[in-house]
Design a protein around this motif. Structure first.
Motif, mmCIF file in Angstrom:
data_model
loop_
_atom_site.group_PDB
_atom_site.id
_atom_site.type_symbol
_atom_site.label_atom_id
_atom_site.label_comp_id
_atom_site.label_asym_id
_atom_site.label_seq_id
_atom_site.Cartn_x
_atom_site.Cartn_y
_atom_site.Cartn_z
ATOM 1 N N PRO A 296 0.830 -1.206 0.000
ATOM 2 C CA PRO A 296 0.000 0.000 0.000
ATOM 3 C C PRO A 296 0.871 1.265 0.000
ATOM 4 N N ILE A 297 0.567 2.184 -0.894
ATOM 5 C CA ILE A 297 1.286 3.467 -0.962
ATOM 6 C C ILE A 297 0.288 4.589 -1.177
ATOM 7 N N LYS A 298 0.732 5.806 -0.907
ATOM 8 C CA LYS A 298 -0.056 6.966 -1.310
ATOM 9 C C LYS A 298 0.242 7.206 -2.794
ATOM 10 N N PRO A 299 -0.812 7.372 -3.641
ATOM 11 C CA PRO A 299 -0.570 7.531 -5.089
ATOM 12 C C PRO A 299 0.427 8.647 -5.403
ATOM 13 N N VAL A 300 0.448 9.711 -4.589
ATOM 14 C CA VAL A 300 1.306 10.855 -4.890
ATOM 15 C C VAL A 300 2.777 10.474 -4.992
ATOM 16 N N ILE A 301 3.198 9.438 -4.267
ATOM 17 C CA ILE A 301 4.635 9.151 -4.268
ATOM 18 C C ILE A 301 5.093 8.588 -5.610
ATOM 19 N N GLN A 302 4.120 8.109 -6.429
ATOM 20 C CA GLN A 302 4.505 7.598 -7.759
ATOM 21 C C GLN A 302 4.886 8.725 -8.715
ATOM 22 N N THR A 303 4.706 9.960 -8.295
ATOM 23 C CA THR A 303 5.192 11.091 -9.103
ATOM 24 C C THR A 303 6.715 11.201 -9.030
ATOM 25 N N SER A 304 7.327 10.471 -8.108
ATOM 26 C CA SER A 304 8.780 10.489 -7.978
ATOM 27 C C SER A 304 9.397 9.382 -8.814
ATOM 28 N N ASP A 305 10.509 9.694 -9.476
ATOM 29 C CA ASP A 305 11.235 8.652 -10.225
ATOM 30 C C ASP A 305 11.755 7.569 -9.287
ATOM 31 N N ASP A 306 11.935 7.931 -8.014
ATOM 32 C CA ASP A 306 12.521 6.999 -7.047
ATOM 33 C C ASP A 306 11.479 6.304 -6.185
ATOM 34 N N TRP A 307 10.245 6.272 -6.638
ATOM 35 C CA TRP A 307 9.198 5.790 -5.729
ATOM 36 C C TRP A 307 9.427 4.347 -5.276
ATOM 37 N N ILE A 308 9.961 3.517 -6.151
ATOM 38 C CA ILE A 308 10.180 2.108 -5.752
ATOM 39 C C ILE A 308 11.222 2.038 -4.625
ATOM 40 N N THR A 309 12.254 2.881 -4.746
ATOM 41 C CA THR A 309 13.257 2.950 -3.668
ATOM 42 C C THR A 309 12.614 3.423 -2.373
ATOM 43 N N HIS A 310 11.760 4.452 -2.467
ATOM 44 C CA HIS A 310 11.089 4.946 -1.256
ATOM 45 C C HIS A 310 10.268 3.834 -0.595
ATOM 46 N N VAL A 311 9.579 3.054 -1.392
ATOM 47 C CA VAL A 311 8.688 2.012 -0.859
ATOM 48 C C VAL A 311 9.490 0.854 -0.256
ATOM 49 N N LEU A 312 10.545 0.437 -0.956
ATOM 50 C CA LEU A 312 11.273 -0.769 -0.534
ATOM 51 C C LEU A 312 12.394 -0.478 0.456
ATOM 52 N N ALA A 313 12.964 0.736 0.387
ATOM 53 C CA ALA A 313 14.151 1.012 1.196
ATOM 54 C C ALA A 313 14.035 2.287 2.027
ATOM 55 N N GLY A 314 12.900 2.976 1.924
ATOM 56 C CA GLY A 314 12.736 4.224 2.684
ATOM 57 C C GLY A 314 12.496 3.919 4.155
ATOM 58 N N GLY A 315 13.203 4.582 5.024
ATOM 59 C CA GLY A 315 12.998 4.375 6.454
ATOM 60 C C GLY A 315 11.955 5.325 6.975
ATOM 61 N N ASP A 316 11.821 5.354 8.284
ATOM 62 C CA ASP A 316 11.059 6.396 8.980
ATOM 63 C C ASP A 316 9.552 6.301 8.859
ATOM 64 N N ASP A 317 9.017 5.226 8.241
ATOM 65 C CA ASP A 317 7.553 5.149 8.184
ATOM 66 C C ASP A 317 6.965 4.670 9.512
ATOM 67 N N TYR A 318 7.738 3.842 10.228
ATOM 68 C CA TYR A 318 7.312 3.311 11.525
ATOM 69 C C TYR A 318 5.977 2.580 11.441
ATOM 70 N N GLN A 319 5.772 1.921 10.291
ATOM 71 C CA GLN A 319 4.680 0.956 10.197
ATOM 72 C C GLN A 319 5.193 -0.376 10.733
ATOM 73 N N LEU A 320 4.300 -1.349 10.832
ATOM 74 C CA LEU A 320 4.703 -2.679 11.293
ATOM 75 C C LEU A 320 4.793 -3.640 10.113
ATOM 76 N N CYS A 321 5.776 -4.506 10.140
ATOM 77 C CA CYS A 321 5.867 -5.616 9.190
ATOM 78 C C CYS A 321 5.825 -6.877 10.037
ATOM 79 N N PHE A 322 4.874 -7.768 9.758
ATOM 80 C CA PHE A 322 4.763 -8.980 10.576
ATOM 81 C C PHE A 322 4.339 -10.165 9.718
ATOM 82 N N THR A 323 4.451 -11.308 10.291
ATOM 83 C CA THR A 323 4.126 -12.537 9.562
ATOM 84 C C THR A 323 3.003 -13.263 10.309
ATOM 85 N N ILE A 324 2.136 -13.917 9.534
ATOM 86 C CA ILE A 324 1.005 -14.663 10.127
ATOM 87 C C ILE A 324 0.834 -15.977 9.379
ATOM 88 N N LYS A 325 0.160 -16.909 10.023
ATOM 89 C CA LYS A 325 -0.186 -18.150 9.330
ATOM 90 C C LYS A 325 -1.260 -17.837 8.280
#
Lengths: 280, 280
Positions: free
Chosen positions: B206-235
């Motif tokens: 999930p991303i905000k559509p606005v970030i796709q205006t950046s040429d680097d959006w994939i880098t922001h999504v995959l390697a950008g820090g500071d979002d402080y969301q959670l990443c977790f695993t479930i069955k």
């Protein structure tokens, strides 16, 4: 977060124990000189926090280290870790986490300890004896007299937290603090928080004779910080049980403020700590 | 040591609980700009540590604050405390100690929390689903595009720790981390420590559509820090129980390394985090 390699370190406290936690930041140019040996900086940053544990009558158990460094200097880091680890191992304390950050040199240490019953500052009563451990004024003498002897320099740079002593007297101490800001200031905290005053006999305070070569020796003894000895109070009937390294230097009084006497005559030192509490 | 006014703060842990402790230092010029509003610096320094508590499935209980300031600037301190206290009060957390030191501006925060059972990083298994909360890349987009919209700027400057969310999913999460260093790096920690790999579908993140205006959006999504969301695993069987704010973005695999696909085709981003784990 380092340590166990998770977002936070996990601890499982034993039942029926109190935990105590203390934290201190040492900044280059303020708490140590930038060119002080890294191993002594490592030692001291941990020692000052262990001293807080001693003052609570607690055993240090776990440590967090926040290290902020301007650049990666491997020999500096190695020496720092050596000084830090030596004290850590001496007391069987575990480094459980922390972080390393780029920035102006500073060291943050957080120590967790445990004890059955903490020794507080606000539990002293008038009539009790005031006791100090070791000798006072040595670190301040070394700070102001760069040619001080090795014993005074060691007191300044590699103070030994009085953990064993604290463990041996904690059940008789009615209140306790470590002497980090100077005797008058730190005893002042006990007095203020316990609602009492004190009379201190200057000639009973143990010192190294060499410090009397300084014109400021009374200031070093009464207001010099960094000795990391213990100041505590005991009931008069417990005086005979004191370890050899401890000395009764005065009494707590109903009257507020701290009076210092020299051979029965009150002296007025003009020291901030003294004045502050004497005039309350 | 502030707080209760003794050498250390005293805590009495409840029986049968795990305690977790996390600490982070934020340095001016590294983690925030010197002219960032003091209230947002106050908020963020606490939020990043609360986020570590969320990642453990723990509730923050007590905080220690080590504040190093070049000079006493009362309006700065007032604004800092306002941002800090607001988040503290929001989660009913108690400031129990710390210190204030003179030196180059930096903020050290230590948080203690508790939980019945912590959620770790090393307990995920192949076949489980990889989930993220909220949206990724917004903070990195704001960092690199100063004219970003308010929502992205808020994500960068005043991130909200996902404590409520963590509490609601902690029993189904098999492993969890907060996304502070970027998705690939942080999911990489779960994979490395659990001995698994992962396949991530870029189009499901999930991303905000606005970030796709950046040429680097994939880098922001995959390697950008500071979002402080959670990443977790479930069955897999727990997927239907996920809150609306959470999205399955991939699967854990027996094969080590993280593969990112875009519409079924593997992509090679050249990102450090990705390369590091893909080539192991």
């Amino acid at each position: 977060m380092l340590g166990i390699g998770d977002d936070a370190a996990i601890l499982k406290p034993a039942a029926n124990r109190h935990w105590v936690i203390a934290t201190d930041t040492l900044v280059s140019g303020v708490h140590f000189k930038p060119d002080d040996p890294a191993s002594t900086i490592g030692h001291k940053s941990l020692a000052v926090n262990f001293s807080d544990m001693a003052a609570m009558g607690a055993q240090p158990k776990w440590v967090l280290l926040n290290l902020t460094l301007p650049a990666v200097n491997e020999s500096w880091i190695k020496a720092f870790v050596q000084g830090f680890s030596q004290l850590l191992n001496q007391y069987d304390v575990q480094l459980i986490g922390g972080d390393t950050t780029r920035g102006p040199l500073s060291i943050g240490v957080t120590v967790l300890g445990d004890c059955e019953q903490p020794v507080r500052r606000d539990t002293a009563s008038a009539g009790e004896a005031v006791v100090v451990s070791g000798q006072l004024g040595s670190a301040a003498f070394a700070l102001h007299h760069p040619k001080a002897d090795d014993a005074c320099l060691a007191q300044l740079h590699t103070p030994q937290p009085r953990l064993e002593l604290a463990a041996s007297i904690k059940t008789m101490a009615t209140a306790m603090i470590d002497v980090s800001d100077g005797l008058l200031a730190d005893l002042g905290h006990i007095c203020e928080q316990s609602g009492v005053g004190a009379t201190i006999e200057l000639e009973r305070i143990p010192i190294k004779p060499v410090i009397q070569t300084s014109d400021d020796w009374i200031t070093h003894v009464l207001a010099g910080g960094d000795d990391y000895q213990l100041c505590f109070t005991i009931k008069a009937c417990d005086q005979h049980r004191l370890p050899a390294d401890c000395q009764v230097i005065g009494r707590l009084t109903e009257d507020r403020g701290i009076t210092v006497t020299h051979h029965q005559k009150p002296i007025h030192t003009g020291l901030t700590g003294y004045q502050h509490f004497a005039h309350e």
